[in-house]
Enzyme design. Structure first.
Site, mmCIF file in Angstrom:
data_model
loop_
_atom_site.group_PDB
_atom_site.id
_atom_site.type_symbol
_atom_site.label_atom_id
_atom_site.label_comp_id
_atom_site.label_asym_id
_atom_site.label_seq_id
_atom_site.Cartn_x
_atom_site.Cartn_y
_atom_site.Cartn_z
ATOM 1 N N GLY A 1 0.775 -1.233 0.000
ATOM 2 C CA GLY A 1 0.000 0.000 0.000
ATOM 3 C C GLY A 1 0.803 1.279 0.000
ATOM 4 O O GLY A 1 0.229 2.364 -0.153
ATOM 5 N N LYS B 1 5.336 -11.420 -13.584
ATOM 6 C CA LYS B 1 3.914 -11.062 -13.678
ATOM 7 C C LYS B 1 3.108 -12.186 -14.321
ATOM 8 O O LYS B 1 1.986 -12.487 -13.894
ATOM 9 C CB LYS B 1 3.752 -9.776 -14.487
ATOM 10 C CG LYS B 1 4.408 -8.552 -13.860
ATOM 11 C CD LYS B 1 3.828 -8.241 -12.500
ATOM 12 C CE LYS B 1 4.450 -6.998 -11.897
ATOM 13 N NZ LYS B 1 3.950 -6.722 -10.526
ATOM 14 N N SER C 1 3.439 1.612 -2.134
ATOM 15 C CA SER C 1 4.071 1.698 -3.451
ATOM 16 C C SER C 1 3.427 2.814 -4.256
ATOM 17 O O SER C 1 2.427 3.420 -3.840
ATOM 18 C CB SER C 1 3.940 0.375 -4.195
ATOM 19 O OG SER C 1 2.566 0.124 -4.506
ATOM 20 N N PHE C 2 3.945 3.086 -5.444
ATOM 21 C CA PHE C 2 3.427 4.141 -6.308
ATOM 22 C C PHE C 2 1.946 3.894 -6.634
ATOM 23 O O PHE C 2 1.090 4.759 -6.443
ATOM 24 C CB PHE C 2 4.258 4.189 -7.589
ATOM 25 C CG PHE C 2 3.937 5.340 -8.507
ATOM 26 C CD1 PHE C 2 3.922 6.646 -8.044
ATOM 27 C CD2 PHE C 2 3.671 5.109 -9.850
ATOM 28 C CE1 PHE C 2 3.641 7.712 -8.885
ATOM 29 C CE2 PHE C 2 3.390 6.161 -10.716
ATOM 30 C CZ PHE C 2 3.372 7.469 -10.225
#
Length: 362
Positions: free
Chosen positions: A60, A219, A62-63
């Site tokens: 939470g 990912k 992070s960017f």
């Protein structure tokens, strides 16, 4: 040395607890009396209306995580931020700078949990209606900020988060942030050109390995394991596959994921696959998808607001992120068009499997 380490850990936990109380002022958060650790944040301590609007955001600080937290607050949610030890200083900076909407501080809670420990995740998610797994992992030791070992860590974290969600009775829905890179890296010799990119597309794992595209590989595998567990354990899941995340000061606030994403940028640019999305619009897309999961939203969504397909656009982006332009568009500008499947530009039309976010549209 073992005793000293234990004392240091207890001191760090106590300092974080004090800071957390200052940050959120949220009465429902309790401490374990015996060891200073966080107590189970169970739903029976919260107001019923608050329960229904309580969600958890991993990474939470992070960017993307921060943008998502603020967007959820604007939509009336109460947000539990999941952090680890490395995020404590970042939280202090956010409090001082006002990056978190402090006017809504009574709707923010913070809990420590490691993605390697399922039981800790279950406790962190307890009482939450939904979980947003932003999966913002980087490796400071990696050349691009994301090494092969980091991909393995991301996959394991995704596996644990999904299992914890499925085992937490309060969690109804989960939204996982994947990447457009999990869709676009395919062997062109196996496909007719121009290629079509939609929610059915998956990158080729062996190709990612051969090209050492670790961010794409991480990912890809993290999303696939999430879907596998969701199907096995009956978890309601949607995934969002965004292009390169941009926004104010992204080069400063989100440098390592940006560099990792752009490995292979010249090939993406040449094939019309270099897409970007503004962080605030991406955060809004997460909220829209989450809210529509009980109606029409399902499966995977590709999310972008621009395809970098002109030299001047590539040069502008290079300046913004502090990268030489030839690292993006190379020395030749042969362009092979790619079609992203679109049926409606409006974000709220979730029957479309692609979210095309256009500036100026409601």
């Amino acid at each position: 040395m073992g005793i000293a380490r234990t004392q240091d850990e207890e001191k760090e936990r106590r300092e974080f607890e004090d800071f957390r109380q200052t940050l959120v002022g949220f009465a429902a958060l309790e401490r374990r009396k015996q060891n200073g650790d966080f107590k189970d944040l169970s739903s029976h301590n919260a107001n019923v209306d608050l329960e229904d609007k309580l969600v958890c955001v991993t990474s939470g600080v992070s960017f993307l995580g921060l943008a998502l937290v603020n967007r959820l607050l604007l939509h009336g949610y109460s947000v539990r931020i999941l952090v680890d030890n490395q995020d404590v200083e970042r939280l202090r900076e956010m409090e001082i700078s006002g990056e978190i909407m402090m006017a809504c501080k009574n709707k923010i809670s913070v809990v420590m949990a490691k993605p390697t420990e399922i039981q800790g995740l279950i406790e962190a998610f307890d009482g939450c209606r939904g979980v947003f797994h932003t999966s913002a992992f980087t490796d400071p030791a990696g050349i691009s900020g994301y090494s092969k070992s980091m991909a393995e860590i991301e996959v394991k974290a995704s596996e644990n988060v999904m299992k914890a969600c499925a085992r937490t009775t309060s969690v109804r829905n989960c939204v996982l942030t994947s990447s457009l890179l999990a869709c676009i890296w395919r062997d062109s010799s196996q496909h007719d050109l121009p290629p079509l990119v939609n929610h059915d597309c998956w990158s080729d794992e062996s190709l990612c390995m051969d090209k050492k595209l670790w961010y794409a590989l991480g990912k890809l595998k993290a999303e696939k394991v999430a879907w596998k567990i969701a199907e096995e354990m009956g978890l309601k899941l949607t995934t969002i596959c965004p292009g390169l995340i941009t926004g104010p000061e992204s080069s400063y606030r989100n440098p390592t994921p940006t560099i990792a994403y752009l490995k292979g940028a010249q090939e993406m640019y040449a094939n019309g696959l270099l897409a970007t999305v503004d962080v605030s619009r991406l955060a809004e897309a997460h909220v829209y998808v989450f809210e529509a999961m009980n109606k029409t939203a399902f499966g995977r969504y590709i999310c972008f607001d621009q395809v970098i397909d002109r030299e001047e656009e590539a040069e502008k982006m290079a300046i913004e992120i502090g990268m030489p332009a030839n690292k993006i568009c190379g020395n030749s500008f042969n362009f092979i068009p790619t079609h992203f499947e679109l049926s409606n530009k409006k974000l709220t039309n979730l029957m479309s499997r692609t979210l095309r976010i256009c500036y100026g549209e409601n």
